[in-house]
Design a protein around this motif. Structure first.
Motif, short mmCIF file in Angstrom:
data_model
loop_
_atom_site.label_atom_id
_atom_site.label_comp_id
_atom_site.label_asym_id
_atom_site.label_seq_id
_atom_site.Cartn_x
_atom_site.Cartn_y
_atom_site.Cartn_z
N ASN A 91 137.80 109.98 35.93
CA ASN A 91 138.34 110.49 37.19
C ASN A 91 137.23 110.93 38.15
OD1 ASN A 91 137.65 112.71 35.59
ND2 ASN A 91 139.25 113.99 36.41
N LYS A 92 136.03 111.12 37.66
CA LYS A 92 134.89 111.45 38.52
C LYS A 92 134.12 110.20 38.93
CE LYS A 92 134.46 116.01 36.59
NZ LYS A 92 133.62 117.00 36.00
N ILE A 93 134.10 109.22 38.06
CA ILE A 93 133.34 107.99 38.31
C ILE A 93 134.08 107.06 39.27
CG2 ILE A 93 132.48 105.88 37.22
CD1 ILE A 93 131.96 107.65 34.70
N GLU A 94 135.37 106.89 39.04
CA GLU A 94 136.13 105.89 39.81
C GLU A 94 136.09 106.12 41.32
OE1 GLU A 94 140.20 103.38 39.52
OE2 GLU A 94 140.34 105.52 39.06
N PRO A 95 136.29 107.35 41.81
CA PRO A 95 136.25 107.52 43.28
C PRO A 95 134.88 107.18 43.88
CG PRO A 95 137.14 109.49 42.21
CD PRO A 95 136.67 108.58 41.14
N ILE A 96 133.82 107.50 43.17
CA ILE A 96 132.47 107.19 43.65
C ILE A 96 132.28 105.68 43.67
CG2 ILE A 96 130.00 107.47 43.24
CD1 ILE A 96 130.75 110.15 41.79
N MET A 97 132.71 105.04 42.59
CA MET A 97 132.60 103.58 42.47
C MET A 97 133.35 102.90 43.62
SD MET A 97 133.91 101.32 39.24
CE MET A 97 135.62 101.21 39.75
N ARG A 98 134.57 103.34 43.89
CA ARG A 98 135.38 102.75 44.96
C ARG A 98 134.75 103.00 46.33
NH1 ARG A 98 137.82 99.27 42.00
NH2 ARG A 98 139.15 100.15 40.41
N ALA A 99 134.21 104.21 46.53
CA ALA A 99 133.58 104.54 47.81
C ALA A 99 132.35 103.66 48.06
CB ALA A 99 133.18 106.02 47.83
N LYS A 100 131.70 103.24 46.98
CA LYS A 100 130.53 102.37 47.11
C LYS A 100 130.92 100.90 47.17
CE LYS A 100 127.42 105.72 46.05
NZ LYS A 100 126.27 106.10 46.81
N GLY A 101 132.23 100.62 47.07
CA GLY A 101 132.70 99.24 47.16
C GLY A 101 132.43 98.41 45.93
N LEU A 102 132.37 99.06 44.78
CA LEU A 102 132.10 98.36 43.52
C LEU A 102 133.36 98.26 42.68
CD1 LEU A 102 128.80 100.19 42.50
CD2 LEU A 102 128.97 97.87 43.38
N ASN A 103 133.54 97.11 42.04
CA ASN A 103 134.60 97.02 41.05
C ASN A 103 133.98 97.24 39.67
OD1 ASN A 103 133.64 94.51 39.98
ND2 ASN A 103 134.77 93.38 41.54
N GLU A 150 123.42 108.70 32.55
CA GLU A 150 122.25 108.41 33.40
C GLU A 150 122.41 107.06 34.08
OE1 GLU A 150 118.14 110.36 31.98
OE2 GLU A 150 118.95 108.87 30.59
N LYS A 151 122.90 106.08 33.33
CA LYS A 151 123.10 104.74 33.89
C LYS A 151 124.15 104.76 34.99
CE LYS A 151 121.57 102.02 29.96
NZ LYS A 151 121.84 100.87 29.11
N PHE A 152 125.22 105.51 34.76
CA PHE A 152 126.24 105.65 35.81
C PHE A 152 125.63 106.27 37.06
CE2 PHE A 152 129.65 105.21 32.55
CZ PHE A 152 130.46 104.32 33.23
N ALA A 153 124.91 107.36 36.88
CA ALA A 153 124.32 108.07 38.02
C ALA A 153 123.35 107.16 38.78
CB ALA A 153 123.60 109.33 37.55
N ASP A 154 122.51 106.44 38.05
CA ASP A 154 121.55 105.53 38.70
C ASP A 154 122.25 104.40 39.44
OD1 ASP A 154 119.43 107.05 37.76
OD2 ASP A 154 118.94 105.70 36.10
N ALA A 155 123.24 103.79 38.79
CA ALA A 155 123.94 102.66 39.39
C ALA A 155 124.75 103.08 40.61
CB ALA A 155 124.85 101.99 38.36
N LEU A 156 125.26 104.30 40.58
CA LEU A 156 126.08 104.79 41.70
C LEU A 156 125.25 105.57 42.72
CD1 LEU A 156 129.18 105.93 39.65
CD2 LEU A 156 129.02 103.93 41.14
N ASP A 157 123.97 105.73 42.41
CA ASP A 157 123.04 106.43 43.30
C ASP A 157 123.52 107.86 43.61
OD1 ASP A 157 120.65 106.62 44.72
OD2 ASP A 157 121.60 106.04 46.60
N VAL A 158 123.87 108.57 42.53
CA VAL A 158 124.29 109.97 42.65
C VAL A 158 123.54 110.79 41.61
CG1 VAL A 158 126.59 109.43 43.53
CG2 VAL A 158 126.27 109.71 41.08
N SER A 159 123.59 112.09 41.77
CA SER A 159 123.00 113.01 40.81
C SER A 159 123.91 113.13 39.59
CB SER A 159 122.85 114.38 41.46
OG SER A 159 122.57 115.37 40.51
N LEU A 160 123.32 113.40 38.45
CA LEU A 160 124.12 113.65 37.25
C LEU A 160 125.04 114.85 37.45
CD1 LEU A 160 121.58 113.07 34.34
CD2 LEU A 160 123.77 111.92 34.65
N ASP A 161 124.68 115.73 38.35
CA ASP A 161 125.52 116.90 38.64
C ASP A 161 126.91 116.51 39.12
OD1 ASP A 161 123.60 118.75 37.91
OD2 ASP A 161 122.76 118.90 39.93
#
Length: 63
Positions: A3-15, A47-58
């Motif tokens: 639920n934290k990853i999906e909105p960021i992913m969608r905002a970045k236009g990634l499937n 870490e991989k999620f944060a790097d790929a989505l260009d966000v902080s682990l926070d």
């Protein structure tokens, strides 16, 4: 966690497939997280999620 990853992913236009490719992991790992099969992902995966989505682990911390 999904639920934290999906909105960021969608905002970045990634499937899901694009995110997996960007992370260098199998799509099934993301599917397992999404379905709840992975309940506590390893730090390295987050870490991989944060790097790929260009966000902080926070972004993934429980608040």
């Amino acid at each position: 966690m999904w639920n934290k990853i999906e909105p960021i992913m969608r905002a970045k236009g990634l499937n899901q497939n694009q995110l997996a490719k960007k992370m260098g992991i199998r799509n099934s790992v993301i599917s397992d997280l999404k379905s709840g099969y992975i309940k506590k992902p390893r730090f390295e995966l987050m870490e991989k999620f944060a790097d790929a989505l260009d966000v902080s682990l926070d972004e993934f911390r429980d608040k």
